[in-house]
Design an enzyme around this catalytic site. Structure first.
Site, PDB file in Angstrom:
ATOM      1  N   ASP A  43     -39.500  12.052 -38.316  1.00  0.00           N
ATOM      2  CA  ASP A  43     -38.125  11.575 -38.411  1.00  0.00           C
ATOM      3  C   ASP A  43     -38.127  10.064 -38.172  1.00  0.00           C
ATOM      4  OD1 ASP A  43     -35.107  12.460 -38.478  1.00  0.00           O
ATOM      5  OD2 ASP A  43     -35.287  10.972 -36.875  1.00  0.00           O
ATOM      6  N   GLU A  45     -35.657   6.389 -37.645  1.00  0.00           N
ATOM      7  CA  GLU A  45     -34.384   5.695 -37.444  1.00  0.00           C
ATOM      8  C   GLU A  45     -34.514   4.346 -38.139  1.00  0.00           C
ATOM      9  OE1 GLU A  45     -31.911   7.295 -36.298  1.00  0.00           O
ATOM     10  OE2 GLU A  45     -33.112   9.003 -35.595  1.00  0.00           O
ATOM     11  N   HIS A 184     -30.086  11.615 -32.827  1.00  0.00           N
ATOM     12  CA  HIS A 184     -30.329  10.393 -33.612  1.00  0.00           C
ATOM     13  C   HIS A 184     -31.396   9.510 -32.971  1.00  0.00           C
ATOM     14  CE1 HIS A 184     -27.158  11.234 -36.476  1.00  0.00           C
ATOM     15  NE2 HIS A 184     -26.319  11.462 -35.481  1.00  0.00           N
ATOM     16  N   ASP A 189     -35.161  14.263 -32.773  1.00  0.00           N
ATOM     17  CA  ASP A 189     -34.801  14.874 -34.051  1.00  0.00           C
ATOM     18  C   ASP A 189     -36.009  15.572 -34.678  1.00  0.00           C
ATOM     19  OD1 ASP A 189     -32.367  13.803 -33.574  1.00  0.00           O
ATOM     20  OD2 ASP A 189     -32.276  12.522 -35.347  1.00  0.00           O
TER      21      ASP A 189
END
Length: 601
Positions: A43, A45, A184, A189
Site C-alpha cells: 500500500d 500514500e 490511510h 492498510d
C-alpha cells in the site's frame, strides 16, 4: 537448425485433434497452489493521484505465505515537494515527518529486493503499481514482471450488494473482521488488505479456486468449460512457433504465433483473454496443434502462410492475400491507366499492390492530376477520330481521340508516367502540392485534404513497391543476427521469400550452419512483378527484419538498393505533416503545407 518444410507437415492430420476428456494433467497444468505462493501485499500514500506529477510519501508492505506472516516493510519517503494540506489531514503525514526521510530512488532497491519472487497484491492495484513502476523506470531500475492480484477487482466478483454497499478497503475490512483497521497509513492498510485477501480466498476456495492460475481466471468470470480446456496446451513446447486451434472435424479455426507456444495458448483460458470472437472460438475448439519454429521471423511468416492456406473464420487479417489491386499502364497505341487484379508479362508499367480498391482509386486520381492522359476506356487506333469528352474541354486530357496530339508526343507523357511509378515520383508530388496550395488559399480545406489523401496513397504505394522490387530482384540474401544467448539466428531469403531459417548455437561455427541451410532451402524461381514469390505481408516482414538493429548481411546474389530519388524520401515528410495536423488540428484549417516543400524557420 531447420529449413522450412510444408506448413502442415509438423501438424497432426485432421481428425486427430487432442481429445477433451481422458487426458492426464501434468503438474504444470495443475498450476501453483495458493498455499505455496508468497504474496507481497503493498500500500502507498502519495501527494496526489498521478504518477510523475505526484510523489510517494510512504510505502508499507506485508509478505505472507500459506496464511503465515513472512516479513514486513515500512518507510516514509521524502516526495521532494510539499504535501497538500488535505492529504496531510487525511494521512497524518506532514512535511516535517518526511523531511529527513530517504528519497524514492534510495527506497526502491530495498523494496524491490523485499518483493522479489512474490505475487504483488494491492487494493486498487493499478494505482499502487502505477506509481511504483513509473518511479522505478524514472530512476533507472528494472521493474520485474510481477503477477498482480487486485483485491478490489476480486471483491467485485465475489461480494454481493446485499453483503456490502461498496468494495472500499474500510468496508471490506469490517465485512471480513480484519484485525487491523485501515487508517490511510501504508503499513496499517497493507495489514488490513492481507486479512481481506485471506477472506476472499475462503470465498473463492469453496468454488474450486485452489491455484494462482485459477484465481486469475476466476477474476474474469471465465466459464468452467473454458477453464477445463487448459489441458489442450499440454503437448506444446516452451518455444517459438505457430499454433492452430481446430474443431472436432479438424477444421482450423484460428492461427496465431508466439515466442512461447505453451504459455501463449494457456493464456486463452485465463483472465488475459477478453475478445468476444476469440471466446466464441475457444468454446468450439477441441484441439490445438503447434509448429515449432527456429526464429521469431519464421513464426511470423508461417502464421501468414497458414492463414492464407486455411482462411480460418476467426482470423481477421491476411486471409485473402490474393485479393490485390494494381494500376497498369496499358499496352496500346494511346495507353491509359487501368485497375487490374494481377500482373501479366506484357511489358506494361504497374503500381501496387494495393490492399483495397479505394486506395488504388486515390493513387490513380493523383496520377491523373499530374499527367493529362486519357481516362476513357474506348479502344483507339493510331489515327483516332472520336469526339473529345468534357475532360479535354477542362484541360485535364490532351485528347488523343480527335487527333490533336500525335502518338509520339502522347508517348512522352506515358514515358514520364512510367518513370514516376518506378523511379522518381517528383512530378506527381509537385503537381499535387500546387493543387493543394491553390485549394488552401481559397479556403477549400476539404478538397485540399482529399488531394492530400490521394498524394499519400500514391507516395506510400510507390515507396512500398520500390522496396519490394529491390528485395525480390535479389536471387538470394543470407543474413544473420546475434541471439540473446550468444548464438546466431540465420535466414536464407530468395527473391523476397523466406526459404530457410535456423539457429546456430553459441560456440559453433555459424558458417557451417548457414551452408546446411542453403543446401536444404526452398527453391524460389523468378516470377513477374515484385510479389510473385511471396505475399506483400511476408515481404514486408522480411524487409523489417533486415532493417532491424544487429542484422548482418553475410552473402548476397543481386543488388539490393532503392533509387535515391525514389518515393521513400517523401514518406517521412508526409508522416511529419500528418503528425502536425494530428497534434495541431487548427493548422489544417489555416494552411495545407505541401509535403515536398522545405520548412522555413
Amino acid at each position: 537448425m531447420r529449413s522450412p518444410s510444408p506448413d502442415h507437415a509438423a501438424a497432426p492430420a485432421p481428425g486427430h485433434a487432442m481429445p477433451i476428456r481422458g487426458v492426464q494433467p501434468s503438474f504444470d497444468d495443475l498450476g501453483t497452489p495458493l498455499r505455496d505462493v508468497t504474496f507481497c501485499v503493498v500500500d502507498l500514500e502519495t501527494t496526489g493521484g498521478a504518477p510523475g506529477a505526484s510523489g510517494i510519501t510512504e510505502i508499507g508492505a506485508v509478505k505472507v505465505r500459506g496464511g503465515e506472516l513472512v516479513g514486513e516493510f515500512q518507510t516514509l519517503v521524502n516526495p521532494a515537494e510539499p504535501i497538500p494540506p488535505f492529504i496531510a489531514v487525511l494521512t497524518g503525514i506532514t512535511d516535517l515527518m518526511v523531511a529527513s526521510s530517504p528519497r524514492i530512488d534510495s527506497v526502491l532497491p530495498a523494496f524491490l529486493e523485499f518483493a522479489r519472487g512474490c505475487v504483488m497484491v494491492a487494493h486498487n492495484a493499478p494505482f499502487d503499481m502505477g506509481f511504483l513502476k513509473h518511479d522505478s523506470q524514472a530512476h533507472g531500475y528494472d521493474w520485474p514482471d510481477f503477477v498482480v492480484v487486485d483485491t478490489a477487482l476480486l471483491a467485485r466478483r465475489v461480494i454481493t450488494p446485499d453483503e456490502a454497499p461498496n468494495c472500499k478497503l474500510s468496508t471490506l475490512s469490517k465485512l471480513f473482521r480484519a484485525t487491523t483497521t485501515p487508517n490511510h497509513r501504508a503499513l496499517s492498510d497493507a495489514r488490513a488488505t492481507v486479512d481481506v485477501l485471506h477472506g476472499l480466498f475462503e470465498r473463492v476456495g469453496s468454488l474450486g479456486v485452489q491455484t494462482l492460475e485459477d484465481l486469475q481466471t476466476y477474476s474474469a468470470r471465465v466459464a468452467p468449460q473454458v477453464r477445463a480446456k487448459r489441458h489442450l496446451a499440454e503437448s506444446l513446447p516452451h518455444a517459438p512457433g505457430v499454433y492452430l486451434f481446430t474443431d472436432d472435424r479438424g477444421e482450423v479455426l484460428y492461427v496465431g504465433k508466439s515466442k512461447d507456444l505453451r504459455t501463449r495458448v494457456r493464456s486463452y483460458f485465463t483472465a488475459s483473454e477478453t475478445r468476444t470472437r476469440i471466446g466464441e472460438m475457444i468454446g468450439i475448439a477441441t484441439g490445438v496443434r503447434g509448429i515449432e519454429c527456429g526464429t521469431s521471423l519464421e513464426a511470423e511468416i508461417r502464421e501468414l502462410r497458414l492463414i492464407a492456406e486455411h482462411k480460418p473464420r476467426y482470423n481477421r487479417r491476411s486471409k485473402f492475400p490474393e485479393r490485390q489491386h494494381w494500376l497498369k499502364v496499358t499496352v496500346e497505341p494511346f495507353p491509359r491507366l487501368s485497375m487490374v487484379k494481377q500482373i501479366r508479362d506484357d511489358e506494361a508499367g504497374y503500381l501496387g499492390p494495393f490492399s483495397s480498391r479505394k486506395t488504388a482509386e486515390r493513387a490513380m486520381a493523383a496520377l491523373h492530376e499530374a499527367f493529362p492522359i486519357r481516362q476513357c476506356t474506348v479502344r483507339m487506333s493510331k489515327t483516332p477520330q472520336v469526339s473529345p469528352c468534357v475532360l479535354a474541354e477542362m484541360g485535364r486530357c490532351v485528347a488523343p481521340c480527335d487527333g490533336r496530339i500525335s502518338a509520339d508526343s502522347y508517348g512522352e507523357f506515358v514515358a514520364a508516367l512510367r518513370s514516376a511509378l518506378t523511379v522518381d515520383p517528383a512530378p506527381v508530388v509537385e503537381a499535387l502540392d500546387r493543387r493543394i496550395d491553390v485549394l488552401s488559399a481559397d479556403e477549400r480545406f476539404e478538397d485540399a485534404a482529399m488531394h492530400r489523401d490521394r498524394l499519400s496513397a500514391f507516395v506510400r504505394s510507390s515507396a512500398k513497391m520500390q522496396r519490394m522490387s529491390s528485395l525480390t530482384g535479389c536471387a538470394e540474401i543470407c543474413a544473420a543476427r546475434r541471439t540473446d544467448d550468444g548464438g546466431w539466428e540465420l535466414h536464407v531469403i530468395r527473391r523476397g521469400r523466406l526459404a530457410a531459417a535456423g539457429i546456430s548455437p553459441r560456440g559453433t561455427d555459424p558458417r557451417k550452419y548457414l551452408e546446411m541451410l542453403r543446401a536444404s532451402a526452398e527453391t524460389v524461381l523468378p516470377g513477374i512483378g515484385p510479389v510473385a514469390s511471396a505475399s506483400p505481408e511476408e515481404i514486408e516482414l522480411v524487409l523489417r527484419w533486415l532493417d532491424s538493429p544487429g542484422v548482418r548481411l553475410v552473402e548476397m546474389d543481386g543488388t539490393w538498393t532503392c533509387p535515391v530519388s525514389g518515393a521513400g524520401r517523401h514518406v517521412s515528410r508526409l508522416d511529419n505533416s500528418h503528425s502536425e495536423e494530428h497534434h495541431h488540428p487548427g493548422e489544417r484549417r489555416r494552411r495545407m503545407r505541401p509535403i515536398g516543400a522545405a520548412r522555413v524557420s
